[in-house]
Design an enzyme around this catalytic site. Structure first.
Site, PDB file in Angstrom:
ATOM      1  N   ASP A 253      -2.067  -0.571  -0.832  1.00  0.00           N
ATOM      2  CA  ASP A 253      -0.893  -1.374  -0.880  1.00  0.00           C
ATOM      3  C   ASP A 253       0.184  -0.563  -1.720  1.00  0.00           C
ATOM      4  O   ASP A 253       0.258  -0.321  -3.027  1.00  0.00           O
ATOM      5  CB  ASP A 253      -1.460  -2.632  -1.567  1.00  0.00           C
ATOM      6  CG  ASP A 253      -0.093  -3.535  -1.273  1.00  0.00           C
ATOM      7  OD1 ASP A 253       1.012  -3.267  -1.225  1.00  0.00           O
ATOM      8  OD2 ASP A 253      -0.447  -5.055  -1.311  1.00  0.00           O
TER       9      ASP A 253
ATOM     10  N   HIS B 298       0.260  -3.015   2.648  1.00  0.00           N
ATOM     11  CA  HIS B 298       0.909  -4.558   2.304  1.00  0.00           C
ATOM     12  C   HIS B 298       1.136  -5.519   3.568  1.00  0.00           C
ATOM     13  O   HIS B 298       2.120  -5.442   4.005  1.00  0.00           O
ATOM     14  CB  HIS B 298       2.281  -4.330   1.421  1.00  0.00           C
ATOM     15  CG  HIS B 298       2.541  -5.608   0.748  1.00  0.00           C
ATOM     16  ND1 HIS B 298       1.902  -6.110  -0.134  1.00  0.00           N
ATOM     17  CD2 HIS B 298       3.626  -6.402   0.643  1.00  0.00           C
ATOM     18  CE1 HIS B 298       2.377  -7.116  -0.474  1.00  0.00           C
ATOM     19  NE2 HIS B 298       3.534  -7.409   0.061  1.00  0.00           N
TER      20      HIS B 298
ATOM     21  N   SER C  74       1.511 -12.165  -0.855  1.00  0.00           N
ATOM     22  CA  SER C  74       2.216 -11.433  -1.844  1.00  0.00           C
ATOM     23  C   SER C  74       3.179 -12.239  -2.685  1.00  0.00           C
ATOM     24  O   SER C  74       2.464 -13.096  -3.531  1.00  0.00           O
ATOM     25  CB  SER C  74       3.414 -10.725  -0.839  1.00  0.00           C
ATOM     26  OG  SER C  74       4.347  -9.783  -1.579  1.00  0.00           O
TER      27      SER C  74
END
Length: 217
Positions: free
Chosen positions: A166, A198, A113
């Protein structure tokens, strides 16, 4: 005050290093045990913890964050100063490994991320070729400034992974970043994980295990 990184020493002779950056609000402990299970025996793993700072996206709430996130819109405003400062810190960590005798071309940058975004940016703006970049569920920050910002070799392998489910960093951002990177980098792989949100998955970790072995063994 900065928190010392989590370090997992190599189980055989140390000849390679992975520096892996966690996602927003996490710490170096978040990924360390999963990475310890998949890295080659010759590889040391360094998992730094981001400084705690206010994050605009979360109403100014303070949390571990590599740089400020103003929005998760790919064309929205970005914390340019914070991104550049964070990448200089990562470059210092790479330099520390080189001083300890691990050549740059045996150092992998990775992240998830926001940490993956920092890994991509830091690798492209470093001045020595690296073993590769593992970029999970992320995007290329300050993408409009590339390729002019790039100071590294266009041969560095980039392995980018993204779940197509996601809800935090949209799959399309990952796709757009990968296709943009392919304009000026010669070795970009983008892999889709069906139904993955995610987070990571066993399949993704298996793929990371294979790629790390390929790059440093």
């Amino acid at each position: 005050m900065s928190i010392a990184p989590v370090i997992i020493e190599a189980t055989a002779k140390h000849t390679a290093t992975l520096i892996f950056m966690h996602g927003l609000g996490d710490t170096g402990h978040g990924w360390s045990s999963a990475l310890a299970a998949i890295r080659p025996a010759c590889m040391k793993v360094v998992c730094p913890t981001a400084p705690t700072q206010p994050v605009s996206l979360n109403a100014g709430f303070r949390m571990p964050s590599w740089f400020d996130l103003k929005t998760l819109d790919i064309s929205g405003p970005e914390d340019e100063e914070g991104i550049k400062q964070a990448s200089q810190n990562i470059h210092s960590m790479i330099n520390t490994e080189i001083e300890k005798g691990v050549p740059a071309e045996r150092i992998v940058l990775g992240g998830f991320s926001q940490g993956g975004a920092l890994a991509l940016y830091s690798a492209l703006t470093y001045n020595k070729p690296l073993a590769g970049v593992v970029a999970l569920s992320c995007w290329l920050p300050l993408h409009k400034q590339f390729p002019s910002l790039k100071t590294n070799s266009d041969e560095i392998p980039i392995f980018q992974c993204h779940g197509d489910f996601d809800p935090v960093v949209p799959y399309k951002f990952g796709q757009l970043s990968a296709s943009y990177l392919k304009n000026f980098m010669k070795n970009v792989t983008f892999k889709t994980y069906n139904g993955l949100s995610h987070s990571s998955s066993e399949e993704e970790m298996d793929d990371m295990k294979d790629i790390l072995a390929k790059w440093v063994n």
